[in-house]
Design an enzyme around this catalytic site. Structure first.
Site, PDB file in Angstrom:
ATOM      1  CG  ASP A  20      36.865  32.464  36.752  1.00 40.04           C
ATOM      2  OD1 ASP A  20      37.658  33.395  36.977  1.00 40.04           O
ATOM      3  OD2 ASP A  20      37.214  31.274  36.675  1.00 40.04           O
TER       4      ASP A  20
ATOM      5  CG  ASP B 245      40.829  35.183  38.508  1.00 45.47           C
ATOM      6  OD1 ASP B 245      39.622  35.127  38.207  1.00 45.47           O
ATOM      7  OD2 ASP B 245      41.545  34.176  38.612  1.00 45.47           O
TER       8      ASP B 245
END
Length: 337
Positions: free
Chosen positions: A39, A213
């Site tokens: 992440d 992201d």
């Protein structure tokens, strides 16, 4: 036998999950193996810890860490073990990670936590003191692995020849942990969407802008930009707009005449970043669901920041160079990296 490393020469396998990409790590002594979501939109390394009040699935790992009295969340330093895909397991001492005992939310069907790769001081990138890292995401619909590459290995597969693949990273003092980029325009087919460059620009008050992201599945665009993109897609797609969009949870779907997406005429999609253009293959922005008989645009509207999600990053080597403050998107067959 694991070798000890500084973090500047590590690669680790990553693989697709259910809308996210995961990496296998082990925490503690003795080592407890777990899968964690990769992440770039997060700072923390964390996992579920005993008593795991809301463990998401039977497959989730629960780490036993003693806290007295029991805490809702706690912070520890321990040994982090990577299943290095080059030279065998690699261990790194004194890596800080968080413990959560009451974890709720979606996206943890296969992962027991997160490996945060953001800019913040608690992320893995910052704790290792890395100047660069890269990752290459395979197709989310295929069970194939690739790698996340840290330090000196990050740009070994990067070629400087040909068209520019590099765009500057933008700093946001209000959200310093995110990797912002400047998206200046979008072309659908041969049509440049009618919107000013400032539409998705990072504002002085820290709002707007676009971040990269790896932990978000879809791409989200500022509402004005998404409305223009949706309208142009409707006009260029030669398929009937489906009435099943609300059921599927995506904003724009079309009735699917065939199960093979390659047989459908899909308009090209090109993202115009500062200093580079990125043309995406159809599988990076269209999702087909033969069981529902639809093909859908893998994008949605956002009232806040825009987000470049992981579907749009499939089969791209995404190189974050934190020394030069740039990010590169290099088309790559990631399972062959």
């Amino acid at each position: 036998m694991a070798t000890t490393a500084s973090g500047n020469n590590i690669q680790a396998p990553i693989f697709p999950g259910s809308g996210e990409f995961l990496m296998n790590i082990s925490i503690g002594t003795p080592a407890v193996p777990m899968s964690a979501i990769l992440d770039t939109g997060s700072d923390l390394i964390w996992t579920q810890c005993m008593p795991c009040t809301n463990a998401r699935t039977v497959a989730s790992t629960c780490i036993a860490m003693e806290t007295s009295p029991p805490l809702k969340g706690s912070w520890h330093k321990t040994l982090l073990l990577f299943e290095d895909s080059g030279s065998g397991p690699v261990s790194i001492p004194n890596i800080g990670f968080g413990c959560g005992v009451n974890n709720q939310g979606t996206g943890f069907g296969q992962g027991s936590g997160l490996v945060g790769l953001g800019r913040g001081p608690l992320s893995l990138v910052s704790q290792l003191g890395l100047g660069k890292f890269s990752y290459c995401l395979t197709s989310i619909s295929e069970n194939k692995t690739s790698n996340v590459l840290f330090g000196a290995l990050a740009d070994l597969n990067y070629s400087t020849s040909g068209a520019s693949h590099r765009t500057p990273l933008v700093q946001n003092p209000f959200q310093p942990s995110f990797y912002y980029v400047s998206l200046e325009g979008i072309t659908i087919g041969e049509t440049l969407l009618p919107m000013p460059k400032s539409t998705m620009k990072l504002k002085e008050d820290g709002s707007g802008g676009m971040i990269i992201d790896s932990g978000t599945t879809l791409t989200y665009l500022q509402e004005e930009a998404f409305r223009a993109l949706k309208m142009e897609f409707k006009s260029q797609m030669k398929l009937r707009v489906s009435e099943s969009s609300d059921t599927i949870g995506l904003d724009l779907c079309f009735d699917l005449p065939t199960e093979d997406l390659s047989e459908i005429a899909v308009p090209k999609l090109k993202l115009h970043f500062e200093g580079m253009d990125l043309e995406l293959p159809p599988e990076n922005y269209m999702i087909s669901d033969p069981s529902m008989g639809v093909v859908c645009l893998a994008m949605a509207a956002s009232s806040r920041m825009s987000i470049l999600g992981n579907i749009q990053q499939q089969n791209l080597l995404v190189l974050h160079d934190l020394e030069k403050e740039t990010v590169s998107f290099i088309p790559t067959q990631c399972d062959q990296l």
